[in-house]
Scaffold this motif. Structure first.
Motif, PDB file in Angstrom:
ATOM      1  N   ALA A 162     -10.287   6.819   3.090  1.00 21.98           N
ATOM      2  CA  ALA A 162      -9.684   5.730   2.326  1.00 21.98           C
ATOM      3  C   ALA A 162     -10.354   5.595   0.960  1.00 21.98           C
ATOM      4  O   ALA A 162      -9.686   5.385  -0.058  1.00 21.98           O
ATOM      5  CB  ALA A 162      -9.802   4.414   3.099  1.00 21.98           C
ATOM      6  N   ALA A 187       0.849  -1.199   0.000  1.00 22.64           N
ATOM      7  CA  ALA A 187       0.000   0.000   0.000  1.00 22.64           C
ATOM      8  C   ALA A 187       0.876   1.237   0.000  1.00 22.64           C
ATOM      9  O   ALA A 187       2.018   1.219   0.459  1.00 22.64           O
ATOM     10  CB  ALA A 187      -0.925   0.001   1.217  1.00 22.64           C
ATOM     11  N   LEU A 245      -9.085   8.397  -1.324  1.00 20.36           N
ATOM     12  CA  LEU A 245      -7.715   8.160  -1.780  1.00 20.36           C
ATOM     13  C   LEU A 245      -7.674   7.071  -2.852  1.00 20.36           C
ATOM     14  O   LEU A 245      -6.982   7.201  -3.862  1.00 20.36           O
ATOM     15  CB  LEU A 245      -6.830   7.759  -0.591  1.00 20.36           C
ATOM     16  N   ARG A 246      -8.422   5.997  -2.658  1.00 25.37           N
ATOM     17  CA  ARG A 246      -8.462   4.923  -3.655  1.00 25.37           C
ATOM     18  C   ARG A 246      -9.050   5.416  -4.968  1.00 25.37           C
ATOM     19  O   ARG A 246      -8.590   5.024  -6.051  1.00 25.37           O
ATOM     20  CB  ARG A 246      -9.257   3.742  -3.111  1.00 25.37           C
ATOM     21  N   CYS A 257      -0.420  13.722   7.862  1.00 22.18           N
ATOM     22  CA  CYS A 257       0.258  12.726   7.039  1.00 22.18           C
ATOM     23  C   CYS A 257       1.755  12.734   7.310  1.00 22.18           C
ATOM     24  O   CYS A 257       2.395  13.793   7.262  1.00 22.18           O
ATOM     25  CB  CYS A 257      -0.022  13.007   5.567  1.00 22.18           C
ATOM     26  N   ARG A 309      -3.070   3.526  -3.555  1.00 21.66           N
ATOM     27  CA  ARG A 309      -3.299   2.254  -2.855  1.00 21.66           C
ATOM     28  C   ARG A 309      -3.347   2.518  -1.354  1.00 21.66           C
ATOM     29  O   ARG A 309      -2.371   2.999  -0.778  1.00 21.66           O
ATOM     30  CB  ARG A 309      -2.190   1.257  -3.183  1.00 21.66           C
ATOM     31  N   THR A 310      -4.473   2.232  -0.744  1.00 22.88           N
ATOM     32  CA  THR A 310      -4.705   2.645   0.638  1.00 22.88           C
ATOM     33  C   THR A 310      -5.174   1.475   1.486  1.00 22.88           C
ATOM     34  O   THR A 310      -6.072   0.733   1.100  1.00 22.88           O
ATOM     35  CB  THR A 310      -5.760   3.762   0.696  1.00 22.88           C
ATOM     36  N   GLN A 311      -4.535   1.321   2.641  1.00 23.38           N
ATOM     37  CA  GLN A 311      -4.943   0.299   3.595  1.00 23.38           C
ATOM     38  C   GLN A 311      -5.468   0.976   4.848  1.00 23.38           C
ATOM     39  O   GLN A 311      -4.869   1.930   5.361  1.00 23.38           O
ATOM     40  CB  GLN A 311      -3.765  -0.612   3.941  1.00 23.38           C
ATOM     41  N   ILE A 369      -3.836   4.242   6.788  1.00 22.52           N
ATOM     42  CA  ILE A 369      -4.638   5.163   7.599  1.00 22.52           C
ATOM     43  C   ILE A 369      -4.806   4.566   8.991  1.00 22.52           C
ATOM     44  O   ILE A 369      -5.257   3.428   9.144  1.00 22.52           O
ATOM     45  CB  ILE A 369      -6.018   5.406   6.969  1.00 22.52           C
ATOM     46  N   VAL A 409      -0.419   4.203   1.274  1.00 20.82           N
ATOM     47  CA  VAL A 409      -0.856   4.935   2.464  1.00 20.82           C
ATOM     48  C   VAL A 409      -1.489   3.967   3.450  1.00 20.82           C
ATOM     49  O   VAL A 409      -2.274   3.092   3.058  1.00 20.82           O
ATOM     50  CB  VAL A 409      -1.881   6.031   2.097  1.00 20.82           C
TER      51      VAL A 409
END
Length: 452
Positions: free
Chosen positions: A368, A350, A371-372, A417, A377-379, A354, A352
Motif C-alpha cells: 500500500a 480509492a 502504491l501511494r 490484481c 489512491r490505496t485503501q 488491498i 485500489v
C-alpha cells in the motif's frame, strides 16, 4: 433514552459519497481553469460583523440574512462572496497588487423560502478582477472567455454566453428623455420572454410607467434587434450620436466582441443580447448571462458584469471591477435532475483496495505504501470478514481494482490484481501491475463531469 430522528434541514444539500465526488470534480475543474488565468484563491470568513454585510442597507438582504448575537457581538452569515471581497480589498488594500484577481468557491447562506432548486445554504463560485482607479476593457472580454473554458472543460457544449453593456441601455433611454424611468422600463422589458411583447407594451404605456405608444414601440424595436454579432453591432451603430453614454457603451461592446474572438471563443457560443440588463443599481458596463440552450427553463447558470466601485462602503478609494458568479449547488442539482452528470466517471474514494490474505499484514502495508508513493489512491482492508463480504464492500464503493496478497504472491514477488469492471485478473510483478492500474485509471479519467 429516546432516540432522536436524524434529519437534514430544509434548503440544505447533503450528498452521498458518489455525488459528493462528482461535486468535488466540478470544483477541481473550476480551480484548475481559474488558476490558468492567473487568479489567486481566496477564503473569507463565513461569519462577519452584521454591519459589514449590511453596509449597503437593509431591504431584502436584511430579511434573508442569518443574523445572531454572541455576547455583545452582532454577527451574520455571509449571503454572497462579493461583500466579503469588498471588505477584504478595502482592509488589505496596501498589501495587494492591482489588478487584483481572485477566485473563491465557498458556501453562502440566505434565509429565503426553500423550494425546488433553491437552497438556504449553497456554494457559489466567483471570480473577480479589481482595478485601482481604472480597469482596462480587456478584463471585460477575458471574463466571458473564462466562462467558455469552464463549461467546455466540464463537458457542456450547448450553451451560450449573452453579452450586453449597461451604458448602451442607459444611453438609449437617456436619448429618449427617459432616464428617470429607465429602471422601471428595464424591469418591465425583462419580462418579455415570459409575457410577450403585447403585454410588455401594455405595461409600459400603463399608469405606472406612463410611456406613449410611440416610445413603447421604439423601445421594443430596439430590444428586438437580433442577428449575428456583427449585424447587431451594425444595427446599433445607427443610434450613434444621440448620447455620449450610448456611444461609449457601443465602443466597449464592440471591443469585447472583437477580443472574445481573439480569446478563441466560437461565435456560436456568445451573442450580443440587448435584453440582458443585470443588477440595475450595481453593474455599469459589460454584463453577462449564460444559458443552457436545451434547457432555457433553468435560466442563467453563470452571470455577472462590470461595476464601478466595489468597496465604496468601506473606503474612499475607487476600486472598479468585473466578475461572475456560478450558483454551484443549484447548477449541480439541476444537472442531476436532468441526468447530465456522468455516471461512468470513477467516484470511488480509492483506486485500489488491498485484501491481505495472510496473518502478518506487513507485506500488505508495504505494498500500500509503494502504491501511494506512485500516486495511486490505496485503501488497506483490515476487517476480519468473509471473502464475499470484502468483495461486496469493494463493489459497493466502486473501487476499480482489488489486489489480493497471499503467501503464494509474497513468495513469488507477484501481485494478484482484479479489474472490477472487466473482471480480468492478472498476477504480475509490482511494476507491471502498477503500469496496468495507471493505464486503466488514465482511461477512466478521460470523461468529463457533464454529459449532454
Amino acid at each position: 433514552m429516546a432516540k432522536m430522528t436524524p434529519r437534514t434541514l430544509s434548503g440544505f444539500m447533503e450528498l452521498l459519497p458518489g455525488p459528493q465526488q462528482q461535486m468535488e470534480r466540478i470544483m477541481e475543474t473550476l480551480r484548475e481553469t481559474y488558476t490558468l488565468y492567473g487568479f489567486t484563491p481566496l477564503d473569507t470568513p463565513i461569519i462577519e460583523a452584521s454591519e459589514v454585510l449590511l453596509a449597503k442597507g437593509g431591504g431584502e438582504t436584511e430579511k434573508q440574512i442569518y443574523r445572531f448575537q454572541k455576547g455583545d457581538s452582532d454577527l451574520a452569515l455571509r449571503f454572497d462572496l462579493t461583500v466579503p471581497l469588498a471588505k477584504y480589498v478595502a482592509l488589505h488594500y496596501s498589501d495587494l497588487s492591482f489588478p487584483f484577481r481572485r477566485y473563491q468557491i465557498g458556501k453562502v447562506y440566505r434565509g429565503e423560502r426553500a423550494q425546488r432548486g433553491r437552497f438556504r445554504e449553497f456554494y457559489q463560485a466567483d471570480i473577480d478582477i479589481i482595478g485601482d482607479g481604472k480597469l482596462d476593457i480587456l478584463s471585460e472580454a477575458e471574463i466571458p472567455s473564462i466562462i467558455y473554458q469552464v463549461f467546455t472543460r466540464l463537458g457542456l457544449q450547448r450553451f451560450q454566453i449573452r453579452v450586453n453593456n449597461r451604458k448602451i441601455l442607459n444611453g438609449f433611454y437617456a436619448s429618449l428623455g427617459l432616464t428617470e424611468k429607465s429602471q422601471d422600463i428595464m424591469r418591465t422589458v425583462d419580462k418579455l420572454d415570459k409575457i410577450g411583447a403585447e403585454k410588455v407594451s401594455a405595461l409600459l404605456t400603463g399608469e405606472e410607467i406612463g410611456l406613449t405608444e410611440a416610445q413603447a414601440r421604439e423601445i421594443l424595436d430596439f430590444i428586438a434587434i437580433r442577428g449575428t454579432n456583427a449585424e447587431v453591432l451594425s444595427a446599433l451603430a445607427q443610434y450613434q450620436g444621440r448620447s455620449e453614454l450610448f456611444d461609449a457603451g457601443l465602443s466597449e461592446l464592440t471591443t469585447v466582441v472583437q477580443y472574445l474572438s481573439a480569446f478563441g471563443v466560437p461565435e456560436d457560443h456568445f451573442a450580443v443580447d440587448l435584453t440582458i440588463a443585470r443588477g440595475l443599481d450595481y453593474y455599469t458596463g459589460t454584463v453577462y448571462e449564460t444559458a443552457m440552450l436545451d434547457h432555457p427553463e433553468i435560466g442563467s447558470i453563470c452571470s455577472g458584469g462590470r461595476y464601478d466601485n466595489l468597496a465604496e462602503y468601506y473606503t474612499d478609494k475607487q476600486l472598479p471591477g468585473v466578475g461572475i458568479s456560478i450558483g454551484l449547488t443549484r447548477l449541480f442539482y439541476v444537472l442531476g435532475e436532468q441526468k447530465m452528470l456522468n455516471e461512468h466517471l470513477n467516484t470511488a474514494p480509492a483506486d485500489v483496495l488491498i485484501l491481505p490474505m495472510t496473518e502478518d499484514l506487513s507485506p500488505a502495508i508495504a505494498l500500500a505504501t509503494r502504491l501511494r508513493a506512485a500516486g495511486v489512491r490505496t485503501q488497506l482492508y483490515g476487517e476480519q470478514k468473509k471473502f464475499k463480504a470484502k468483495m461486496n464492500y469493494a463493489d459497493k464503493l466502486g473501487v476499480p481494482y482489488v489486489v489480493f496478497l497471499g503467501d503464494d504472491e509474497i513468495q513469488a514477488g507477484l501481485v494478484a490484481c482484479k479489474d472490477m469492471v472487466s473482471g480480468e485478473q492478472t498476477k504480475l510483478d509490482f511494476n507491471a501491475t502498477l503500469e496496468r492500474i495507471q493505464a486503466g485509471l488514465n482511461e477512466r479519467s478521460q470523461g468529463k463531469v457533464i454529459v449532454e
